[in-house]
Design an enzyme around this catalytic site. Sequence first.
Site, PDB file in Angstrom:
ATOM      1  N   TYR A  55       0.777  -1.158  -0.023  1.00 36.63           N
ATOM      2  CA  TYR A  55      -0.002  -0.083   0.042  1.00 36.63           C
ATOM      3  C   TYR A  55       0.971   1.244   0.111  1.00 36.63           C
ATOM      4  CZ  TYR A  55      -3.276  -3.347   1.469  1.00 36.63           C
ATOM      5  OH  TYR A  55      -4.566  -4.549   1.716  1.00 36.63           O
ATOM      6  N   GLY A 205     -17.331   0.929  -1.996  1.00 31.54           N
ATOM      7  CA  GLY A 205     -17.926   2.125  -2.156  1.00 31.54           C
ATOM      8  C   GLY A 205     -19.367   1.903  -2.413  1.00 31.54           C
TER       9      GLY A 205
END
Length: 330
Positions: A55, A205
């Site tokens: 990440y 989302g």
Amino acid sequence: MRQRQLGPFTVSAIGLGCMNLSHAYGVPPSPEQGAQVLLKALDLGCTLFDTAALYGFGANEELVGKVLAPHRSRFTLASKCGMQGVGGKRVIDGRPATLRATCEDSLRRLRTDVIDLYYLHRWDKAVPIEDSVGALADLVKQGKIRAIGLSEVSAATLRRAHAVHPITAVQTEYSLWTRNAEVAVLDACKQLGTAFVAFSPVARGFLTGALRDVATLDAKDIRRAMPRFAPDNYAANLRLLEAFEALAAQAGVTPAQLALAWLLAQGDHIIPIPGTTSLAHLADNLAAADLDLPAEVLARAGELINAGNVVGPRYPAAVQVEIDTEEVPS
């Protein structure tokens, strides 16, 4: 917050996925905003924080280490190896020497002497799973990690790995719109006493209802390459949300909370780790751990959005070949 068992660790029933504070969804928030999210999560009772060497190519571990190292005794720390940035590119490498080196780098960035739960982020299919897990078992013996996890693996691979060293957790995408785990690995985890950590539990989302137009996504947002978020597919998937949002409203919760409550109800060994850059959404997500919604509401949620009516695979073909997760029969 209610608690669940993650191997030897007792953690909050909902953890925090830290990825999007540094990676994947376009321009990340400022380090200051990321720090606010991490500290607020801790204040709200979150005790599982999940990061990875991949990440931000180390930036996320740096952030987590800088912000949370002073509070190290208050939470369970998870990170991952076997997939990282090399020369600006994402590389899957499960060779034992690479895993050992990655662990040393992660310990330094995280500002800790030991990582509680260390996942093999992807199984490098050029390396027997037994060899990669054996290297992680050596790290356990050396006291550099406390427990071993696997990400995006099948039930068969989990069992092979578990024969080498107990596997504390499997982490795979699981939500109302991604049901691959239900094919086999969810049951295998239960049988072996392995926790199941669900990433993207609000469907990147989608299940929040906030993303109505995929054209607004940043040019570097990874969702742009995901088939479900292609304009035509997403338009079809949006049609599933109206009834789902109405159900959430009737239950007096947000759509994200309904999605998380549904996931928690699928098994006591399941721990979702939603990620967010918003303090308001963070509080909303974590509050879902303490909801008691009627069984009929949760069942209806599963009927409204499921593998049978979602349009598009979750990954493009080039990524799909990298993972080992079972596929839902078409």
